[in-house]
Design an enzyme around this catalytic site. Structure first.
Site, mmCIF file in Angstrom:
data_model
loop_
_atom_site.group_PDB
_atom_site.id
_atom_site.type_symbol
_atom_site.label_atom_id
_atom_site.label_comp_id
_atom_site.label_asym_id
_atom_site.label_seq_id
_atom_site.Cartn_x
_atom_site.Cartn_y
_atom_site.Cartn_z
ATOM 1 N N GLY A 109 0.945 -1.233 0.002
ATOM 2 C CA GLY A 109 0.038 0.069 -0.150
ATOM 3 C C GLY A 109 0.862 1.279 -0.209
ATOM 4 O O GLY A 109 1.392 1.486 -1.045
ATOM 5 N N GLY A 110 0.951 1.755 1.164
ATOM 6 C CA GLY A 110 1.496 3.165 1.237
ATOM 7 C C GLY A 110 0.534 4.341 0.757
ATOM 8 O O GLY A 110 -0.506 3.952 0.312
ATOM 9 N N TRP B 287 10.194 5.886 9.390
ATOM 10 C CA TRP B 287 10.360 6.160 7.657
ATOM 11 C C TRP B 287 11.504 6.932 7.655
ATOM 12 O O TRP B 287 11.457 8.253 7.914
ATOM 13 C CB TRP B 287 8.991 6.681 7.361
ATOM 14 C CG TRP B 287 9.051 6.840 5.882
ATOM 15 C CD1 TRP B 287 9.472 7.934 5.374
ATOM 16 C CD2 TRP B 287 8.690 5.740 4.849
ATOM 17 N NE1 TRP B 287 9.098 7.708 3.779
ATOM 18 C CE2 TRP B 287 8.816 6.478 3.718
ATOM 19 C CE3 TRP B 287 8.488 4.333 5.031
ATOM 20 C CZ2 TRP B 287 8.781 5.788 2.520
ATOM 21 C CZ3 TRP B 287 8.093 3.671 3.822
ATOM 22 C CH2 TRP B 287 8.313 4.192 2.748
ATOM 23 N N THR C 76 0.449 6.162 -2.097
ATOM 24 C CA THR C 76 0.236 6.232 -3.533
ATOM 25 C C THR C 76 -0.539 4.824 -4.004
ATOM 26 O O THR C 76 -1.586 4.927 -4.777
ATOM 27 C CB THR C 76 1.526 6.068 -4.408
ATOM 28 O OG1 THR C 76 2.211 7.253 -3.962
ATOM 29 C CG2 THR C 76 1.115 6.048 -5.886
ATOM 30 N N GLU D 233 -3.976 3.934 3.714
ATOM 31 C CA GLU D 233 -4.090 5.228 3.848
ATOM 32 C C GLU D 233 -5.321 5.742 3.155
ATOM 33 O O GLU D 233 -5.122 6.306 2.096
ATOM 34 C CB GLU D 233 -2.867 5.960 3.711
ATOM 35 C CG GLU D 233 -1.673 5.575 4.627
ATOM 36 C CD GLU D 233 -0.455 6.111 4.046
ATOM 37 O OE1 GLU D 233 -0.341 7.366 3.735
ATOM 38 O OE2 GLU D 233 0.784 5.611 4.271
ATOM 39 N N TYR D 234 -6.649 5.748 3.849
ATOM 40 C CA TYR D 234 -6.787 5.278 5.145
ATOM 41 C C TYR D 234 -8.360 4.425 4.958
ATOM 42 O O TYR D 234 -9.239 4.950 4.319
ATOM 43 C CB TYR D 234 -6.933 6.291 6.053
ATOM 44 C CG TYR D 234 -5.600 7.333 6.273
ATOM 45 C CD1 TYR D 234 -4.709 6.788 7.020
ATOM 46 C CD2 TYR D 234 -5.756 8.301 5.285
ATOM 47 C CE1 TYR D 234 -3.649 7.568 7.335
ATOM 48 C CE2 TYR D 234 -4.337 9.145 5.576
ATOM 49 C CZ TYR D 234 -3.386 8.757 6.418
ATOM 50 O OH TYR D 234 -2.384 9.437 6.680
ATOM 51 N N TYR E 96 3.563 11.455 12.606
ATOM 52 C CA TYR E 96 4.399 12.427 11.546
ATOM 53 C C TYR E 96 3.598 13.038 10.580
ATOM 54 O O TYR E 96 2.292 12.427 10.362
ATOM 55 C CB TYR E 96 5.573 11.827 11.336
ATOM 56 C CG TYR E 96 5.446 10.391 10.540
ATOM 57 C CD1 TYR E 96 4.880 10.240 9.469
ATOM 58 C CD2 TYR E 96 6.091 9.351 11.496
ATOM 59 C CE1 TYR E 96 5.085 8.753 8.876
ATOM 60 C CE2 TYR E 96 6.112 7.937 10.866
ATOM 61 C CZ TYR E 96 5.319 7.892 9.704
ATOM 62 O OH TYR E 96 5.202 6.778 8.927
ATOM 63 N N ASP E 97 4.020 13.919 9.948
ATOM 64 C CA ASP E 97 3.281 14.365 8.861
ATOM 65 C C ASP E 97 1.871 15.304 9.209
ATOM 66 O O ASP E 97 0.935 15.316 8.581
ATOM 67 C CB ASP E 97 2.835 13.649 7.773
ATOM 68 C CG ASP E 97 3.972 13.116 6.874
ATOM 69 O OD1 ASP E 97 5.231 13.624 7.017
ATOM 70 O OD2 ASP E 97 4.041 11.816 6.533
ATOM 71 N N MET F 176 1.250 6.355 12.715
ATOM 72 C CA MET F 176 2.234 7.243 11.804
ATOM 73 C C MET F 176 2.010 8.539 12.613
ATOM 74 O O MET F 176 1.375 9.432 11.944
ATOM 75 C CB MET F 176 1.689 7.171 10.385
ATOM 76 C CG MET F 176 1.934 5.669 9.650
ATOM 77 S SD MET F 176 1.506 5.731 8.065
ATOM 78 C CE MET F 176 -0.401 5.688 8.080
#
Length: 400
Positions: free
Chosen positions: A135-136, A383, A138, A178-179, A245-246, A243
């Site tokens: 996944g990720g 990451w 993209t 995501e997500y 972060y971001d 996750m």
């Protein structure tokens, strides 16, 4: 000492308890011991970044890692699929580029590429576990179709991970959606139970192999962590990579400047609940065990340009230039290009010229590790590996 007559009673009672416990036991999942140190290895890093499996060894990171997540496999047509077959299992490594100093061969059936190098790395470090992450950002859009037939998805993933060409490489699977039932690069409407159903199908197929999921760090009320049944899903997972972060970045081109990975809240934070502790506390309140949560750390920074204010909260004119993407830069560049000038909410920030960056340093990472231990979390993940220094400065801080 127990007299013979009581031994029989004890044995019968123990058998009854065992049968009763078995009847009501939760679905099988291996326990998540504390102290995980997990790093993502980006498949595409072998190109422009020139980061290879050998670098995990030469940096000293391999001996400090407990797990590597190989990122990313694709999710297409409702199934798991290889992302880049050349990088994954075909790229040739000569003796100088190989993790063990032995060149690849072109023999029929010989395993090359990242998969071949990771198998060699595992031989050097027998306790190191490798998971294939799918996944990720993209490729997460493919999960919507996968969620319509979780069993078919699980079967395809099992087949791919156990392909005879790289048999024994993967110790489990990581799902980076995501997500679920929320918006990322696309919006998903699979329902609150979709992730739980997907992980349940994987558990049924993979048995006691490792199963994890990378999940949102959104601690806001009614946010992404409220959109799916994470408490139900975690019963089938060994752990979640949260996750954290971001949270903030130059997609808000004019600011306000804010750290992208705050551990705690602070005065002036642009969005309440956009910080690590809020996400962890929300998941705990839903019934997710602390030992199944890994705190996320970014080995990179996010930045703005056109900034005059040193402290967080300043205005900007856009994203700061980055080598691979505007508004993003690796720690190994930022540490010298724009050294940290202050800290806020358990992370660091830097003002250099008219640029403003936020990122974690060895010092702030140590603070986050202390948080992980005090909260009884299962460990930390980051990451990703290529963003650290050649000597593995950040991972050393994680494990010092």
């Amino acid at each position: 000492m127990v007299r013979p007559g009581k031994k029989l009673l004890f044995a019968v009672t123990s058998l009854f308890v065992a049968v009763l416990t078995t009847a009501v036991a939760a679905p099988p999942a291996t326990s998540a011991p504390a102290g995980k140190v997990l790093g993502y290895f980006a498949e595409w890093g072998v190109y422009d970044r020139n980061y290879h499996v050998k670098n995990i060894e030469t940096s000293g990171s391999a001996e400090r890692l407990t797990h590597v997540d190989y990122a990313f496999g694709n999710v297409t047509n409702g199934q798991c699929a290889i992302g880049d077959s050349y990088a994954a299992y075909d790229k040739f490594y000569d003796a100088a580029g190989s993790v063990d100093g032995v060149a690849d061969t072109w023999d029929a059936g010989a395993l090359r590429g990242n998969f071949g190098q990771l198998k060699r790395l595992k031989k050097l470090h027998p306790n190191l576990k490798v998971l294939y992450s799918f996944g990720g950002w993209t490729w997460s859009s493919g999960f919507s179709q996968a969620a319509r037939n979780p069993t078919a998805f699980a079967n395809s993933c099992y087949q791919l991970l156990n392909d005879p060409r790289w048999a024994g490489l993967f110790d489990g699977i990581d799902i980076d959606w995501e997500y679920p039932n929320a918006c990322g690069i696309t919006c998903d409407s699979s329902g609150a139970a979709a992730l739980k159903n997907l992980l349940a199908a994987l558990r049924a197929k993979f048995g006691n192999k490792l199963i994890s999921a990378a999940i949102s760090g959104d601690g806001t009320s009614g946010g992404k962590l409220d959109a799916a049944d994470y408490a139900g899903a975690v019963r089938y997972a060994d752990w979640f990579n949260v996750m954290t972060y971001d949270y903030f970045g130059a997609w808000a081109a004019t600011g306000p400047t804010a750290p992208h990975s705050p551990l705690t809240s602070y005065g002036g934070i642009p969005t309440a609940g956009f910080y690590s502790d809020a996400a962890i506390q929300k998941l705990r309140s839903k019934g997710v065990p602390a030992g199944k949560l890994l705190l996320g750390i970014g080995f990179y920074g996010r930045g703005w340009t056109g900034v005059s204010q040193s402290a967080p909260g300043g205005s900007a004119t856009g994203a700061a230039p980055g080598k691979y993407e505007a508004g993003v830069e690796d720690y190994n560049v930022l540490k010298t290009k724009c050294p940290a000038t202050g800290t806020v909410a358990g992370t660091a920030y830097a003002k250099c010229g008219n640029e403003w960056w936020s990122y974690d340093t060895p010092g702030t990472i140590k603070g986050k590790v202390e948080y992980t231990r005090k909260r009884g979390l299962g460990g930390d993940f980051f990451w990703e590996l290529s963003k650290d220094t050649a000597g593995g400065e950040l991972i050393r801080a994680l494990t010092s």
